[in-house]
Design a protein around this motif. Sequence first.
Motif, PDB file in Angstrom:
ATOM      1  N   VAL A  26       0.835  -1.206   0.000  1.00 26.40           N
ATOM      2  CA  VAL A  26       0.000   0.000   0.000  1.00 26.40           C
ATOM      3  C   VAL A  26       0.866   1.251   0.000  1.00 26.40           C
ATOM      4  N   LYS A  27       1.922   1.245   0.827  1.00 28.21           N
ATOM      5  CA  LYS A  27       2.811   2.412   0.885  1.00 28.21           C
ATOM      6  C   LYS A  27       3.510   2.641  -0.452  1.00 28.21           C
ATOM      7  N   GLN A  28       4.008   1.563  -1.057  1.00 29.25           N
ATOM      8  CA  GLN A  28       4.714   1.687  -2.325  1.00 29.25           C
ATOM      9  C   GLN A  28       3.782   2.120  -3.455  1.00 29.25           C
ATOM     10  N   ARG A  29       2.582   1.589  -3.449  1.00 32.37           N
ATOM     11  CA  ARG A  29       1.591   1.931  -4.467  1.00 32.37           C
ATOM     12  C   ARG A  29       1.083   3.354  -4.281  1.00 32.37           C
ATOM     13  N   GLY A  30       0.981   3.766  -3.020  1.00 36.00           N
ATOM     14  CA  GLY A  30       0.478   5.106  -2.717  1.00 36.00           C
ATOM     15  C   GLY A  30      -1.030   5.212  -2.742  1.00 36.00           C
ATOM     16  N   THR A  31      -1.697   4.060  -2.827  1.00 40.09           N
ATOM     17  CA  THR A  31      -3.156   4.022  -2.874  1.00 40.09           C
ATOM     18  C   THR A  31      -3.643   2.773  -2.144  1.00 40.09           C
ATOM     19  N   LEU A  32      -4.696   2.911  -1.368  1.00 37.66           N
ATOM     20  CA  LEU A  32      -5.351   1.777  -0.730  1.00 37.66           C
ATOM     21  C   LEU A  32      -6.428   1.247  -1.667  1.00 37.66           C
ATOM     22  N   VAL A  33      -6.471  -0.072  -1.867  1.00 37.13           N
ATOM     23  CA  VAL A  33      -7.519  -0.683  -2.689  1.00 37.13           C
ATOM     24  C   VAL A  33      -8.513  -1.350  -1.741  1.00 37.13           C
ATOM     25  N   CYS A  34      -9.706  -0.804  -1.704  1.00 36.87           N
ATOM     26  CA  CYS A  34     -10.697  -1.195  -0.695  1.00 36.87           C
ATOM     27  C   CYS A  34     -11.890  -1.859  -1.366  1.00 36.87           C
ATOM     28  N   GLY A  35     -12.228  -3.061  -0.944  1.00 36.64           N
ATOM     29  CA  GLY A  35     -13.383  -3.770  -1.469  1.00 36.64           C
ATOM     30  C   GLY A  35     -14.645  -3.335  -0.757  1.00 36.64           C
ATOM     31  N   VAL A  36     -15.644  -2.885  -1.519  1.00 39.10           N
ATOM     32  CA  VAL A  36     -16.909  -2.415  -0.948  1.00 39.10           C
ATOM     33  C   VAL A  36     -18.060  -3.060  -1.728  1.00 39.10           C
ATOM     34  N   SER A  37     -19.281  -2.726  -1.370  1.00 37.19           N
ATOM     35  CA  SER A  37     -20.431  -3.309  -2.050  1.00 37.19           C
ATOM     36  C   SER A  37     -20.733  -2.556  -3.340  1.00 37.19           C
ATOM     37  N   THR A  38     -21.569  -3.155  -4.149  1.00 37.07           N
ATOM     38  CA  THR A  38     -22.010  -2.497  -5.380  1.00 37.07           C
ATOM     39  C   THR A  38     -23.049  -1.431  -5.095  1.00 37.07           C
ATOM     40  N   GLY A  39     -23.560  -1.398  -3.862  1.00 38.51           N
ATOM     41  CA  GLY A  39     -24.535  -0.369  -3.512  1.00 38.51           C
ATOM     42  C   GLY A  39     -25.439  -0.739  -2.360  1.00 38.51           C
ATOM     43  N   PHE A  40     -24.993  -0.476  -1.120  1.00 38.89           N
ATOM     44  CA  PHE A  40     -25.824  -0.611   0.071  1.00 38.89           C
ATOM     45  C   PHE A  40     -25.905   0.756   0.723  1.00 38.89           C
ATOM     46  N   ALA A  41     -27.075   1.373   0.685  1.00 38.84           N
ATOM     47  CA  ALA A  41     -27.238   2.708   1.245  1.00 38.84           C
ATOM     48  C   ALA A  41     -26.809   2.723   2.702  1.00 38.84           C
ATOM     49  N   VAL A  95      -8.178  -4.895   1.516  1.00 37.83           N
ATOM     50  CA  VAL A  95      -9.045  -5.150   2.668  1.00 37.83           C
ATOM     51  C   VAL A  95     -10.485  -5.138   2.182  1.00 37.83           C
ATOM     52  N   LEU A  96     -11.330  -5.947   2.825  1.00 42.79           N
ATOM     53  CA  LEU A  96     -12.743  -6.014   2.465  1.00 42.79           C
ATOM     54  C   LEU A  96     -13.570  -5.309   3.530  1.00 42.79           C
ATOM     55  N   TYR A  97     -14.174  -4.195   3.157  1.00 42.90           N
ATOM     56  CA  TYR A  97     -15.158  -3.511   4.001  1.00 42.90           C
ATOM     57  C   TYR A  97     -16.471  -3.548   3.227  1.00 42.90           C
ATOM     58  N   ARG A  98     -17.218  -4.622   3.400  1.00 40.90           N
ATOM     59  CA  ARG A  98     -18.439  -4.773   2.598  1.00 40.90           C
ATOM     60  C   ARG A  98     -19.552  -5.371   3.434  1.00 40.90           C
ATOM     61  N   ASN A  99     -19.935  -4.690   4.492  1.00 41.23           N
ATOM     62  CA  ASN A  99     -20.971  -5.138   5.430  1.00 41.23           C
ATOM     63  C   ASN A  99     -21.151  -6.665   5.393  1.00 41.23           C
ATOM     64  N   SER A 100     -20.050  -7.366   5.678  1.00 40.68           N
ATOM     65  CA  SER A 100     -20.026  -8.831   5.597  1.00 40.68           C
ATOM     66  C   SER A 100     -20.151  -9.442   6.986  1.00 40.68           C
ATOM     67  N   THR A 101     -21.035 -10.428   7.104  1.00 39.41           N
ATOM     68  CA  THR A 101     -21.250 -11.100   8.385  1.00 39.41           C
ATOM     69  C   THR A 101     -20.073 -12.008   8.722  1.00 39.41           C
ATOM     70  N   GLU A 102     -19.645 -11.950   9.963  1.00 40.12           N
ATOM     71  CA  GLU A 102     -18.575 -12.816  10.434  1.00 40.12           C
ATOM     72  C   GLU A 102     -19.177 -14.089  11.027  1.00 40.12           C
ATOM     73  N   THR A 103     -18.685 -15.242  10.561  1.00 39.68           N
ATOM     74  CA  THR A 103     -19.206 -16.534  11.004  1.00 39.68           C
ATOM     75  C   THR A 103     -18.056 -17.499  11.268  1.00 39.68           C
ATOM     76  N   PHE A 104     -18.372 -18.608  11.889  1.00 37.07           N
ATOM     77  CA  PHE A 104     -17.380 -19.646  12.163  1.00 37.07           C
ATOM     78  C   PHE A 104     -16.745 -20.144  10.868  1.00 37.07           C
ATOM     79  N   LEU A 105     -17.575 -20.538   9.900  1.00 41.74           N
ATOM     80  CA  LEU A 105     -17.045 -21.112   8.663  1.00 41.74           C
ATOM     81  C   LEU A 105     -16.228 -20.105   7.868  1.00 41.74           C
ATOM     82  N   GLY A 224     -18.214  -6.873   9.798  1.00 48.01           N
ATOM     83  CA  GLY A 224     -16.876  -6.349  10.025  1.00 48.01           C
ATOM     84  C   GLY A 224     -15.967  -6.569   8.841  1.00 48.01           C
ATOM     85  N   PRO A 225     -14.733  -6.082   8.930  1.00 47.88           N
ATOM     86  CA  PRO A 225     -13.769  -6.199   7.828  1.00 47.88           C
ATOM     87  C   PRO A 225     -13.106  -7.565   7.782  1.00 47.88           C
ATOM     88  N   PHE A 226     -12.561  -7.897   6.602  1.00 46.68           N
ATOM     89  CA  PHE A 226     -11.814  -9.137   6.412  1.00 46.68           C
ATOM     90  C   PHE A 226     -10.443  -8.802   5.816  1.00 46.68           C
TER      91      PHE A 226
END
Length: 336
Positions: A26-41, A95-105, A224-226
């Motif tokens: 991330v530091k070398q690239r100078g940009t964070l690539v963040c995974g989000v949803s296609t559209g959750f208000a 990193v994935l910030y996409r209102n994702s449910t955290e579960t055991f599996l 949470g994030p993954f």
Amino acid sequence: MYKGIITAALLAAGISSAGAATLDTVKQRGTLVCGVSTGFAGFSAPDSQGNFKGLDVDYCRALAAGILGDPNKVRYVALTAQNRFTALQSGEIDVLYRNSTETFLRGTTLGLRQGPVNFYDGQGFVVKKDLGVKDLKGLSGATVCVAQGTTHEVTLGDYGRANGIDWKPLVFDRPDTMYQTFFGGRCDAMTQDASALAGAVATAAPKPDDYVVLPQTISKEPLGPFTRNGDEVWSDIITWLHYGLVEAEELGVTQANVEEMAKSQVPAIQRLLGASGDLGSRLGLANNWLVGAIKAGGNYGEIFERNVGKSSPLKLERGLNATWSKGGLMYAIPFK
């Protein structure tokens, strides 16, 4: 004896190097690539100019500000429920910030690490008011819109079988298509996280007042994030970003006053904002990295209220997402 010490040291060095991989990239690239949803208000959705807004987006911005010194140094990758984890596993996103449910599996089979919960939710249902449904048993025989590849799809079947409710799932691979279908009248009900349903009604319904989110929820949905396994330093940064935003709310540190509060003589505030100790450098960051993160969008309470709270179209109560001192579950691990 010496051989064992040398081997242990080499292993430790290797782990440290692997754990810093994403941070270095991330530091070398100078940009964070963040995974989000296609559209959750309220969580992550593009506005009319194509700029992503929402609670998850504000976490991406805070992370970029803390690491790169600029909340705008983020490239957002819009992901579906089906491809979100694959995108992280393959390295397409940091990193994935996409209102994702955290579960055991999900925590044990995907090769991914689940970060701290940043939103406590539950699976709910929305119906049209004139349907006259007051509880879930009134949906027996109903057609229910549900998104494919989600915990909601599984829970819907489990709950129906356990409670003798014979609903008929209609499955969609994209939430926007699901919304169009439901509000077009093809489904009797739609199920999703209760917060997402509130957002859908507020932003996608032709007449929001014609719909009601039923009071019952049928699951726990800790969101949470993954991150990737084996990337300990990066995962720790994601973890402590969240706790830092919650701790800031607890201590009264806000977007407006964070720079002034950095001069505080209160030990807890000094540690949080890097005026004392070396808590930032232990993560490979500047000691005052959280000053930039908080400056980007505020503390957790500010992020919540702006995106999903009373100041937003969703108008959600804090509920379980209030700090522990106000009856909620948000509790920051001490910065010491």
